[in-house]
Design an enzyme around this catalytic site. Structure first.
Site, mmCIF file in Angstrom:
data_model
loop_
_atom_site.group_PDB
_atom_site.id
_atom_site.type_symbol
_atom_site.label_atom_id
_atom_site.label_comp_id
_atom_site.label_asym_id
_atom_site.label_seq_id
_atom_site.Cartn_x
_atom_site.Cartn_y
_atom_site.Cartn_z
ATOM 1 N N ARG A 1 -29.616 75.677 56.793
ATOM 2 C CA ARG A 1 -30.871 75.182 57.377
ATOM 3 C C ARG A 1 -30.940 73.658 57.292
ATOM 4 O O ARG A 1 -31.345 72.993 58.255
ATOM 5 C CB ARG A 1 -32.066 75.803 56.641
ATOM 6 C CG ARG A 1 -33.418 75.524 57.284
ATOM 7 C CD ARG A 1 -34.545 75.999 56.389
ATOM 8 N NE ARG A 1 -34.594 75.215 55.169
ATOM 9 C CZ ARG A 1 -35.154 74.010 55.087
ATOM 10 N NH1 ARG A 1 -35.702 73.453 56.151
ATOM 11 N NH2 ARG A 1 -35.181 73.354 53.944
ATOM 12 N N GLU B 1 -18.861 55.519 60.491
ATOM 13 C CA GLU B 1 -19.988 56.262 61.035
ATOM 14 C C GLU B 1 -20.070 57.656 60.425
ATOM 15 O O GLU B 1 -20.703 58.549 60.980
ATOM 16 C CB GLU B 1 -19.880 56.368 62.563
ATOM 17 C CG GLU B 1 -18.721 57.181 63.068
ATOM 18 C CD GLU B 1 -17.475 56.339 63.365
ATOM 19 O OE1 GLU B 1 -16.687 56.767 64.210
ATOM 20 O OE2 GLU B 1 -17.307 55.267 62.753
ATOM 21 N N HIS C 1 -23.523 45.922 68.680
ATOM 22 C CA HIS C 1 -23.326 46.308 67.278
ATOM 23 C C HIS C 1 -24.647 46.283 66.507
ATOM 24 O O HIS C 1 -24.804 47.011 65.519
ATOM 25 C CB HIS C 1 -22.302 45.376 66.620
ATOM 26 C CG HIS C 1 -20.896 45.661 67.045
ATOM 27 N ND1 HIS C 1 -20.129 46.630 66.452
ATOM 28 C CD2 HIS C 1 -20.133 45.122 68.028
ATOM 29 C CE1 HIS C 1 -18.934 46.686 67.019
ATOM 30 N NE2 HIS C 1 -18.913 45.772 67.991
ATOM 31 N N ASN D 1 -21.855 51.189 70.189
ATOM 32 C CA ASN D 1 -21.576 49.780 69.922
ATOM 33 C C ASN D 1 -21.185 49.036 71.198
ATOM 34 O O ASN D 1 -21.634 47.906 71.445
ATOM 35 C CB ASN D 1 -20.448 49.658 68.888
ATOM 36 C CG ASN D 1 -20.926 49.911 67.472
ATOM 37 O OD1 ASN D 1 -22.080 49.644 67.136
ATOM 38 N ND2 ASN D 1 -20.053 50.439 66.635
#
Length: 558
Positions: A481, A465, A435, A430
């Site tokens: 996996r 996030e 942003h 950011n």
């Protein structure tokens, strides 16, 4: 000399043999499918196409064996391999099979989405899909609309695609079930609105739809079960409860131990009829209630045993109602607690977008108005649980879904793995790139998660996030996996922003029976914490028996 590149490999031959055995011995078909997967895996890149076919066959057999968790894993891998080699036909078959899997789990929205995906794949140029299979796709969509309580749309699909005039007998047979079901639902709705002339008309149309008896092979147990249930419902609608119960009992005797879905359906319907019949004398009600309780408990036990939850909510509500009538209030309360847990597990996925099928409705009718209000309410509920930036489930939706997913661990075939995924150094993205670029990164990761984890997984934006993925039915190695693929695929994302490099850290853990949502999240969070503090851009797994370490509070600024 024969060109070996055109010769079927051993894996392809095993797949063909497994398909043939499906109609003769499911156990042998299962063994051949497993061997086909092993052969294709050993063949490396040259056998990826065969591996996709073998995994799709294995998943379809696992559905029949009552192993929905294993089937989800097989289908996820089959879709991934088919995408790698560009095999659109296998992608179509996987989508169709995934729709069946979601249908048996009661995940109507996901089933509809998979059928629409199959429909879109079938339109692509170059794919060879048998016409009968395409028509069965439409009958399946009609059946789902009946499940959603939208019988008008089911009838529209049957008429629009001329399914009752189809050259294939099996298509006509299942279209018959869809039409009869729709008319019975409309008869029930008309009766509730006291439109008795319409009710009689729909009952007559349902009866006419069932007049033709199709001579399908004995292994088409789904059709014979569906027909038996509809005939019993028709008898009950006409007030002939005794005959309806006798008819269901006879049908059940032919299904027990042979067709699990049908056994669950008929046990549940027998319990419902025993509770609803108004023709009993007071001294007969006790025996009827006892019989109803036995049928309902058997149905719920079978659902738990085989991980088939599509009718669980109805069974729990019926038992709660029975216990309340009998004054068994603690047991009634326990059933309602289970109902609440089941509902929490269902609300994360919004209802299907009704515009997708382009079905014209008459806004002047009362029913259409009610349907429109229902659509708006469902849309509002879906938006309240969807992240506005990324379009995937938000934290509220995830928190409401997780209790229901944990509850499903009671079935021995079920498992649940949880991942918390955090973008590394997101503040730098950011600060250094704006942003707007940060938002693009969040949106790209949100798009990537269901591509890797599968449409049937719960993918959510859980914080700024931070993202969450919940995998139901995956084996430990499959969950690892998927977590590693999420990490690698994030690194491989291509950006048109100079100097931008995006990585993620992943915390992974497996749920166990004694877990709560809080303990599960805390363990995944601890795994994520260890991934971040051991260098980032890695997956750290925390075993269920490992408890999160107490965290020191952050130091105060000097």
């Amino acid at each position: 000399m024969k060109d070996k590149s055109q010769s079927p490999t051993r894996a392809h031959r095993l797949v063909a043999a497994g398909r043939w055995l499906c109609g003769h011995s499911t156990e042998q078909a299962y063994r051949f499918a497993q061997r086909a997967v092993q052969e294709a895996e050993q063949g490396g890149e040259a056998e990826r196409a065969a591996l996709a076919q073998a995994l799709n066959l294995l998943g379809s057999i696992e559905i029949g064996l009552g192993q929905p968790g294993a089937a989800r894993v097989s289908f996820r891998r089959a879709r991934e391999e088919a995408l790698r080699v560009g095999d659109t036909e296998v992608q179509f078959k996987v989508a169709n099979n995934m729709a069946l899997l979601h249908h048996t789990a009661g995940e109507w929205h996901s089933a509809t989405q998979q059928l629409l995906l199959a429909q879109e794949l079938a339109r692509q140029e170059g794919i060879q899909v048998p016409p009968t299979l395409l028509s069965m796709l439409q009958t399946n969509l009609a059946g789902l609309h009946n499940r959603w309580g939208d019988p008008e749309r089911a009838l529209h699909l049957i008429d629009a695609y001329h399914l009752q005039q189809h050259p294939s007998e099996i298509v006509r047979a299942y279209a018959q079930l869809g039409q009869a079901t729709a008319h019975l639902l409309l008869a029930e709705q008309s009766g509730q609105l006291e439109r008795f002339a319409e009710q009689a008309q729909h009952l007559q149309q349902a009866e006419q739809a069932l007049q033709v008896v199709y001579s399908l092979p004995p292994e088409e147990l789904s059709y014979y079960n569906g027909r038996c249930e509809l005939e019993a419902r028709l008898l009950a609608q006409r007030g002939e409860y005794g005959q309806a119960i006798a008819h269901l009992t006879q049908g059940l005797s032919g299904l027990q131990g042979r067709y699990m879905d049908g056994e669950i359906d008929l046990q549940l319907h027998l319990g419902k009829l025993q509770l609803q019949r108004p023709d009993l004398k007071p001294e007969q009600r006790g025996a009827a209630q006892q019989a109803a309780e036995e049928h309902l408990k058997t149905a719920l036990s079978l659902m738990d045993r085989w991980g088939k939850h599509y009718l669980r909510l109805e069974g729990l509500e019926l038992l709660a109602d029975l216990y309340e009538r009998q004054g068994r209030l603690p047991e009634a309360l326990e059933m309602m607690h289970q109902v609440a847990a089941q509902l929490r597990g269902q609300v994360t996925r919004p209802s299907p977008d009704t515009d997708l099928l382009h079905y014209p409705s008459d806004p002047q009718t009362d029913d259409a108005s009610q349907a429109e209000w229902k659509r708006r309410l469902q849309l509002a509920e879906g938006l309240a649980r969807r992240d506005s930036l990324t379009g995937i489930t938000n934290r509220r939706g995830a928190d409401e879904a997780l209790p229901g997913l944990l509850h499903q661990l009671r079935a021995p075939t079920q498992s649940l793995h949880l991942m918390l995924i955090d973008l590394d150094h997101f503040k730098r993205i950011n600060d250094n790139h704006s942003h707007a670029v940060g938002d693009r990164v969040l949106q790209s990761l949100a798009k990537l998660l269901p591509e890797v984890a599968g449409l049937d997984a719960l993918s959510a934006r859980y914080g700024g996030e931070e993202f969450l993925v919940a995998l139901s039915g995956a084996r430990n190695e499959e969950a690892r996996r998927v977590a590693e693929q999420i990490r690698l695929r994030t690194m491989q994302l291509v950006w048109d922003v100079p100097g931008l490099r995006v990585t993620v850290s992943v915390g992974l853990t497996r749920a166990v029976l004694h877990d709560t949502v809080g303990s599960l999240i805390a363990r995944a969070d601890e795994a994520l914490y260890r991934a971040k503090h051991s260098g980032r851009n890695r997956v750290v797994e925390l075993a269920p028996h490992v408890h999160p370490a107490p965290r020191l509070p952050p130091a105060s600024p000097a």
